[in-house]
Motif scaffolding. Sequence first.
Motif, PDB file in Angstrom:
ATOM      1  N   LYS A 221       0.852  -1.187   0.000  1.00  0.00           N
ATOM      2  CA  LYS A 221       0.000   0.000   0.000  1.00  0.00           C
ATOM      3  C   LYS A 221       0.887   1.236   0.000  1.00  0.00           C
ATOM      4  N   PHE A 222       0.504   2.245  -0.753  1.00  0.00           N
ATOM      5  CA  PHE A 222       1.301   3.470  -0.784  1.00  0.00           C
ATOM      6  C   PHE A 222       0.403   4.668  -1.044  1.00  0.00           C
ATOM      7  N   THR A 223       0.930   5.861  -0.766  1.00  0.00           N
ATOM      8  CA  THR A 223       0.211   7.110  -0.990  1.00  0.00           C
ATOM      9  C   THR A 223       1.165   8.137  -1.585  1.00  0.00           C
ATOM     10  N   GLY A 224       0.719   8.814  -2.629  1.00  0.00           N
ATOM     11  CA  GLY A 224       1.475   9.920  -3.197  1.00  0.00           C
ATOM     12  C   GLY A 224       0.750  11.228  -2.911  1.00  0.00           C
ATOM     13  N   ILE A 225       1.495  12.263  -2.539  1.00  0.00           N
ATOM     14  CA  ILE A 225       0.875  13.541  -2.171  1.00  0.00           C
ATOM     15  C   ILE A 225       1.599  14.673  -2.889  1.00  0.00           C
ATOM     16  N   SER A 226       0.833  15.518  -3.531  1.00  0.00           N
ATOM     17  CA  SER A 226       1.414  16.672  -4.213  1.00  0.00           C
ATOM     18  C   SER A 226       1.775  17.752  -3.195  1.00  0.00           C
ATOM     19  N   LYS A 227       2.487  18.755  -3.652  1.00  0.00           N
ATOM     20  CA  LYS A 227       2.723  19.899  -2.781  1.00  0.00           C
ATOM     21  C   LYS A 227       1.431  20.701  -2.634  1.00  0.00           C
ATOM     22  N   GLU A 228       1.375  21.523  -1.641  1.00  0.00           N
ATOM     23  CA  GLU A 228       0.207  22.375  -1.421  1.00  0.00           C
ATOM     24  C   GLU A 228       0.139  23.448  -2.513  1.00  0.00           C
ATOM     25  N   PHE A 229      -1.084  23.801  -2.877  1.00  0.00           N
ATOM     26  CA  PHE A 229      -1.271  24.897  -3.831  1.00  0.00           C
ATOM     27  C   PHE A 229      -2.483  25.721  -3.411  1.00  0.00           C
ATOM     28  N   VAL A 230      -2.524  26.934  -3.899  1.00  0.00           N
ATOM     29  CA  VAL A 230      -3.547  27.891  -3.474  1.00  0.00           C
ATOM     30  C   VAL A 230      -4.506  28.179  -4.621  1.00  0.00           C
ATOM     31  N   LEU A 231      -5.804  28.148  -4.311  1.00  0.00           N
ATOM     32  CA  LEU A 231      -6.815  28.630  -5.255  1.00  0.00           C
ATOM     33  C   LEU A 231      -7.151  30.061  -4.868  1.00  0.00           C
ATOM     34  N   GLN A 232      -7.066  30.947  -5.834  1.00  0.00           N
ATOM     35  CA  GLN A 232      -7.323  32.354  -5.526  1.00  0.00           C
ATOM     36  C   GLN A 232      -8.048  33.035  -6.688  1.00  0.00           C
TER      37      GLN A 232
END
Length: 769
Positions: A758-769
């Motif tokens: 089992k594994f998880t990939g996570i992107s960097k944080e980004f902002v909706l504006q």
Amino acid sequence: MKKLNWNLAYAFALILVILGCSDKSSEKSESDNLLALVNSSSNSASSQGSSMNSLAALPTSTPSDVFLVGAAKTDITGPFVQSSTGYNSPGDQMSGLAMRLFSRAFVVERPGGSRVAIVTNDMLHMYQSVKVGVVKKLQADGYGSAFNNDNVVIFATHDHSAPSNISWYTLFNLFNGVIGFDKVHYNIVVNGTAAAIESAYNARKQARIKFATGTLSGATNNRSSAAYNWNIDKDNFAKNTDETVSLLRFEGTDGSPIGLINWFGVHGTSLGITNRRAHGDNKGYASYLVESTKGNGFIAAFPQTAVGDVSPNQPNPTDITKAFLRPNDIDPSLDPLENPIVHGTKQGAKALEIYDSASSVLTGSIGYRHSHVVWNNKIAVDQNYIGTYSMPWDTNSGNTTCVATIGGGFLAGDEEGAPVDFAKEGDIRNNFVLQNGVWVKQNYSLTNASGAAQILGYLWPLAQIALNSSKYEGCDKEKFTLLPVGEVDSFWFPNPQVPFVPVVLPLQILSIGNTAILTFPFELTTMASRRLRAKVGTTLANGGYSNMVIAGMANAYAQYLATREEYSAQNFEGGFTAYGPWSNAALIQEFDRIAGDLVAGRSTNAGPTPPDLSSQQFIQTWLSQNGIVNDGGNFGTVLTDANASYNKAKDTVSVRFQGSHPRVVQDKKLDGSLSSYYDPNTYTYLEIQKKNGSSWTTVATDNDPYTAYDWVRTGGDLSPTSEVTITWLIRNQQPGTYRVVYNGLAKQFWVFFWTYAKFTGISKEFVLQ
């Protein structure tokens, strides 16, 4: 633009495959155990039986307007990569997921009386294999006393963005991107459908049912208007599509909403032939919209009515014979993913409107009649069911259905983007000419054609000899008989066992109070449906049935069914009307027989039982036969990350990860072991998460209409490495901080056994504006 992705070599390779690769009863393979998973259950038969026993307190006598109703849905999303697309386009494979596919079931029962199960699946076709498998599964789970072949109907939404390869018949597993039968997909659909019925049965409560109709204008266009215009009664109708919506509203006697069934005829082709993602298309989105709007477990099903010549797309204003235009063709600012949203919103909004205004309460009993009819047996059609709907060269006697064949007219393709485009629609047909006062048939010759069709014409006589197809030409009349599929009658098969298509076909009428629902396995054209309604409606009205629903794509699949005149035109739909020029008249005749039995209260001739071909699936897809190639790589690694910020109203987020084969999750869910890694009921391949303080909240999953999951093998077909791209269309989202999460499960071979990670990939944080 219409896509031409069949080449001439493939067309004849297909003929050779048909000649040499029929389903063989003498062969043994993995398919010997095909139904082993179907006959198993996540809940044992004994536990299911105890669930049924717990319902003994349900009333057996209530007022005439009170029924017992239960509704449920289950996920039936099958393998969506390295599987066939819903356009039956050879060589084209699915490679992603945009929305999940579901089975939605309603069980309706008259206390102390009969019950029916009405099921709608997000599928391309409803194959006979699925119906047989579901009934078997219900019996294995202890529900055999409640359900049987006669009181269960299973519809397909005719979703051209659903994976295929689950028919027991050769033809439907050959005209595909991947050749063969996929037992994993089959078992997912059968188990899921049976589970939906069982859950609906166990959820029954006292309820009232209302019936309502409405008109949905501007949502459909006739894609075969040239053939429609051959109908002698076309001027009797203002529109060349039927815009009628028929709806059943289910609510508890306490006023609590349960769900709705909304019948409306339109092809599931909002997404085009270039689409490679599994998706519920316009009807899947309509269900999503209504269920999201109503909440609280509300179930909304959107089965078909007359769909054969009905498109959700718009004719090309320069030429109605050109490929129809989808919403993103008309408005380039739209992503193709938004096409089903545009079309599905029309159906969903109208369903909510009709649901809210429904006032006609159904009362009385529940009934059903079911009959299997052998169409290959050349059903004698009474002239009373033909009437004036004939061609000048027809006779008034000796008219029958024909052995199933495919006509050359299908080689012209259709305006939805069919994967063939060898000729102009209506060109490949036999003609009748008046000579000295006598009508004479002039057989079409492909040698008179041009381009690819001309080359096919030079080779066709050899294939015709091999297939012994010339013997069908008399019955087929205007149809240029290209492939006989209803029987294997050639020197290649001296002892044929199984035809390439089902020939024992189910016809069924369900009744709830004064409402009769006619179910059948064909894609009826608009006018064929109108004629069925007119004739059989009169018979039913004599028994007090004032509401009538024409409900297609049910219990099996038998291709198109056009009127006598439309058949004569031999457009795409006429070429695929398998059982000849009198198919519409025969359907009306057989349904009138069954309706007469229902009205008279007598039993119906059940007809022969269709064969169970589960052990004869010799041709299997590569993955079904061999399993998943060993996964490799640094799973979950972000290869292309998100941007720092996006416009909250219109941008698109795209993140690429090192991935694994998505079928691993489906295999583990099917064998019951996915729970060792994820909750099977909540698992999602992707999540869009919004930051709330120090925690994250999931705001979208792989069932969100604005997300997509795309998979690609890297390094060649047998390479263990793959990549996954997750896309999110941002449409008027709340401002804030977000991230993309990829949830995976990898299969790896270690020394002498398989292991799973089992594994998880996570992107960097980004902002909706």
